[in-house]
Design an enzyme around this catalytic site. Structure first.
Site, PDB file in Angstrom:
ATOM      1  N   HIS A  21      -8.691  -4.659  -0.236  1.00 46.26           N
ATOM      2  CA  HIS A  21      -7.361  -4.139   0.080  1.00 46.26           C
ATOM      3  C   HIS A  21      -6.807  -4.737   1.375  1.00 46.26           C
ATOM      4  CE1 HIS A  21      -4.119  -1.205  -0.280  1.00 46.26           C
ATOM      5  NE2 HIS A  21      -4.283  -0.875   0.978  1.00 46.26           N
ATOM      6  N   SER A  52       0.827  -1.197   0.000  1.00 39.67           N
ATOM      7  CA  SER A  52       0.000   0.000   0.000  1.00 39.67           C
ATOM      8  C   SER A  52       0.871   1.261   0.000  1.00 39.67           C
ATOM      9  CB  SER A  52      -0.963  -0.042   1.193  1.00 39.67           C
ATOM     10  OG  SER A  52      -1.979   0.915   1.081  1.00 39.67           O
ATOM     11  N   ASP A  54      -9.279  -4.002  -6.087  1.00 43.25           N
ATOM     12  CA  ASP A  54      -8.680  -3.210  -5.020  1.00 43.25           C
ATOM     13  C   ASP A  54      -8.634  -1.762  -5.504  1.00 43.25           C
ATOM     14  OD1 ASP A  54      -7.116  -1.881  -3.169  1.00 43.25           O
ATOM     15  OD2 ASP A  54      -5.574  -3.435  -3.055  1.00 43.25           O
TER      16      ASP A  54
END
Length: 281
Positions: free
Chosen positions: A251, A129, A225
């Site tokens: 996610h 991320s 995502d």
């Protein structure tokens, strides 16, 4: 032990080494540099034994590697950075720009310091991320000749849910997704995004991609995502910015999602991949 920033007066070493380069016996053969995602790290965390968030996705990768290899052979170092994302529901947090920049600065300080002391040590980078974004930025600089270490010292890079993901850039070990990173989708709409996520500059794709590191960068993204598989056309910019700040259930499921890399989970794949790189001659 908490992370301490190296002295600002310490020069960055040249990115080339003579053929006869040697290093102290204490130097590890490989250093794994990991970067956790938003809300999974802190600026004063212990980079060897992170405790900021016991549920951090990256711990499911770094801890198995620490258990598998002796620290004298393989150093596993997790970036201690704020990892926040100011948005309309969390105005007290550090902005995405400042958090990401802090993380990149600390990654580069660690790479530079280790390379100056241990010029023959190789590196494996892995991030999730926001951590994938900052490590992807570091890898792009290295691969295009602008980094703090030479490209030949990087064995591999794994980016999970990279917000600057661009189809055709890097290698895809799992399912191919048609979308792009949220920073690419929202780049033309920065002014509309700012009221929702102040201080989060959407920068678009990385200029030059990963350069000579392209075949060593693993691009991993789960279908749907919103961080890395965003539509090319943002449509409603406010809704897309809100999705960026909140992420989504997909996610948060990389450790269990069987639909990202067939036959395994993302974290197990990275552990196996990193092990192969560590053990290569």
């Amino acid at each position: 032990m908490q992370w301490q920033r190296p002295s600002g007066e310490k020069p960055i070493p040249p990115i080339t080494q003579p053929p006869t380069a040697e290093q102290p016996e204490w130097c590890p053969d490989v250093e794994v540099v990991a970067a956790a995602g938003t809300w999974e790290s802190s600026a004063d965390d212990d980079p060897i034994n992170p405790r900021a968030n016991p549920y951090s996705f990256m711990l499911t990768i770094t801890q198995p590697l620490q258990e598998k290899y002796h620290p004298e052979d393989v150093k596993v170092w997790t970036v201690p950075y704020t990892a926040e994302f100011r948005n309309i529901n969390a105005q007290h947090e550090m902005s995405y720009d400042d958090s990401r920049n802090q993380g990149l600065e600390r990654v580069e300080a660690e790479l530079s310091d280790m390379h100056s002391q241990c010029p023959l040590t190789d590196f494996v980078l892995a991030g999730f991320s926001q951590g994938a974004v900052l490590l992807g930025d570091a890898a792009s600089k290295i691969g295009n000749g602008n980094g703090v270490i030479p490209a030949e010292r990087v064995r591999g890079v794994a980016l999970v849910a990279d917000g600057r993901r661009e189809p055709g850039v890097g290698q895809v070990p799992g399912v191919q997704v048609a979308g792009v990173g949220a920073e690419i989708t929202l780049e033309p709409l920065n002014l509309l995004v700012q009221p929702v996520v102040p201080g989060a500059t959407m920068r678009g794709p990385r200029e030059g991609g990963f350069g000579v590191l392209d075949d060593r960068v693993q691009d991993i993204c789960a279908p749907d995502d919103s961080i890395c598989d965003a539509p090319l056309n943002a449509g409603n910019a406010v809704e897309r910015a809100q999705a960026l700040a909140a992420a989504n259930g997909v996610h948060a499921m990389y450790a269990t999602n069987p639909n990202v890399i067939p036959g395994t989970t993302t974290n197990q794949w990275i552990v196996d991949w990193a092990s192969r790189l560590i053990e290569q001659s």
